[in-house]
Design a protein around this motif. Structure first.
Motif, PDB file in Angstrom:
ATOM      1  N   THR A  21      21.322  39.910  41.996  1.00  0.00           N
ATOM      2  CA  THR A  21      22.538  39.248  41.521  1.00  0.00           C
ATOM      3  C   THR A  21      22.997  37.804  42.437  1.00  0.00           C
ATOM      4  OG1 THR A  21      23.646  40.447  43.142  1.00  0.00           O
ATOM      5  CG2 THR A  21      23.499  41.441  41.011  1.00  0.00           C
ATOM      6  N   THR A  22      22.023  37.345  43.239  1.00  0.00           N
ATOM      7  CA  THR A  22      22.532  36.291  43.999  1.00  0.00           C
ATOM      8  C   THR A  22      22.244  35.068  43.111  1.00  0.00           C
ATOM      9  OG1 THR A  22      20.370  36.004  45.011  1.00  0.00           O
ATOM     10  CG2 THR A  22      21.946  37.259  46.143  1.00  0.00           C
ATOM     11  N   SER A  28      20.684  34.003  49.831  1.00  0.00           N
ATOM     12  CA  SER A  28      20.874  35.111  50.684  1.00  0.00           C
ATOM     13  C   SER A  28      22.235  35.605  50.608  1.00  0.00           C
ATOM     14  CB  SER A  28      20.638  34.566  52.132  1.00  0.00           C
ATOM     15  OG  SER A  28      21.542  33.622  52.467  1.00  0.00           O
ATOM     16  N   THR A  29      23.418  34.942  49.647  1.00  0.00           N
ATOM     17  CA  THR A  29      24.785  35.586  49.603  1.00  0.00           C
ATOM     18  C   THR A  29      25.038  35.677  48.178  1.00  0.00           C
ATOM     19  OG1 THR A  29      25.613  33.204  49.935  1.00  0.00           O
ATOM     20  CG2 THR A  29      25.412  34.585  52.056  1.00  0.00           C
ATOM     21  N   MET A  30      26.120  36.358  47.909  1.00  0.00           N
ATOM     22  CA  MET A  30      26.526  36.709  46.439  1.00  0.00           C
ATOM     23  C   MET A  30      27.489  35.315  46.197  1.00  0.00           C
ATOM     24  SD  MET A  30      26.952  40.696  46.019  1.00  0.00           S
ATOM     25  CE  MET A  30      27.845  40.058  44.412  1.00  0.00           C
ATOM     26  N   GLY A  31      27.764  34.990  45.231  1.00  0.00           N
ATOM     27  CA  GLY A  31      28.729  34.034  44.653  1.00  0.00           C
ATOM     28  C   GLY A  31      29.812  34.909  44.146  1.00  0.00           C
ATOM     29  N   PHE A  35      29.956  38.663  42.165  1.00  0.00           N
ATOM     30  CA  PHE A  35      31.119  39.613  42.646  1.00  0.00           C
ATOM     31  C   PHE A  35      31.824  40.036  41.454  1.00  0.00           C
ATOM     32  CE2 PHE A  35      33.406  41.872  45.763  1.00  0.00           C
ATOM     33  CZ  PHE A  35      34.487  41.865  45.517  1.00  0.00           C
ATOM     34  N   LEU A  36      32.238  39.160  40.691  1.00  0.00           N
ATOM     35  CA  LEU A  36      32.982  39.432  39.195  1.00  0.00           C
ATOM     36  C   LEU A  36      32.347  40.409  38.593  1.00  0.00           C
ATOM     37  CD1 LEU A  36      35.269  36.165  38.811  1.00  0.00           C
ATOM     38  CD2 LEU A  36      35.930  38.443  39.851  1.00  0.00           C
ATOM     39  N   LYS A  37      31.110  40.150  38.320  1.00  0.00           N
ATOM     40  CA  LYS A  37      30.048  40.954  37.357  1.00  0.00           C
ATOM     41  C   LYS A  37      30.348  42.295  37.998  1.00  0.00           C
ATOM     42  CE  LYS A  37      27.187  37.238  35.948  1.00  0.00           C
ATOM     43  NZ  LYS A  37      25.916  36.603  35.929  1.00  0.00           N
ATOM     44  N   MET A  61      37.714  43.274  46.989  1.00  0.00           N
ATOM     45  CA  MET A  61      38.045  42.206  46.105  1.00  0.00           C
ATOM     46  C   MET A  61      39.093  40.951  46.722  1.00  0.00           C
ATOM     47  SD  MET A  61      38.842  42.100  42.048  1.00  0.00           S
ATOM     48  CE  MET A  61      40.436  42.153  42.186  1.00  0.00           C
ATOM     49  N   ALA A  62      40.417  41.638  47.147  1.00  0.00           N
ATOM     50  CA  ALA A  62      41.320  40.840  47.559  1.00  0.00           C
ATOM     51  C   ALA A  62      40.946  40.086  48.875  1.00  0.00           C
ATOM     52  CB  ALA A  62      42.502  41.819  47.778  1.00  0.00           C
TER      53      ALA A  62
END
Length: 147
Positions: A21-22, A28-31, A35-37, A61-62
């Motif tokens: 999912t990156t 190395s980090t999520m965008g 995160f929304l997916k 999420m907040a």
């Protein structure tokens, strides 16, 4: 309704599926899109009899949104700081910066800015042929006029 419910802690799911999912440059980090997916998948598979069970996920999420906004603000502030309108006002000003001499000692230098140059996305003040990165400046002031 989805047929494959999400089972387990959301952070565990994120960590196990991290490579899939990156989308960031370094991988190395999520965008924010990743995160929304995950959030949409979580909400689609939420147990309707326990809708508040995932309150920790919503809090994350907040927090993610807050961090994203702070990052955006920092980027905008950097662009504002480096805008041509700001730095062109330094021409003719006296600046002070630290430099390293041939023996490796730190020496404080100062001079009047002759021009501003841009190289590789960075801005430099030119003082008598020497380029000083703007992030190295210690002081900017009006030059002292000799009488």
């Amino acid at each position: 309704m989805a047929t494959n419910p999400i089972v387990g802690n959301v952070s565990d799911i994120i960590n196990t599926n991290k490579n899939a999912t990156t989308t960031q440059k370094d991988g190395s980090t999520m965008g924010k899109d990743d995160f929304l997916k995950i959030l949409i998948t979580q909400l689609q598979n939420q147990d309707p009899t326990q809708p508040l069970q995932d309150k920790e996920f919503i809090a994350q999420m907040a927090q993610f949104t807050s961090v994203e906004q702070l990052t955006n603000m920092a980027s905008e502030m950097k662009l504002m700081r480096q805008s041509l309108g700001f730095v062109s006002g330094m021409i003719g000003k006296s600046i002070t910066w630290d430099s390293t001499d041939s023996s490796g000692a730190t020496v404080e230098k100062s001079g009047v800015v002759d021009s501003i140059t841009f190289k590789d996305g960075n801005q430099y003040a030119n003082v008598k042929g020497e380029e000083i990165s703007l992030d190295k400046l210690k002081k900017i002031e009006n030059p002292v006029e000799s009488q």
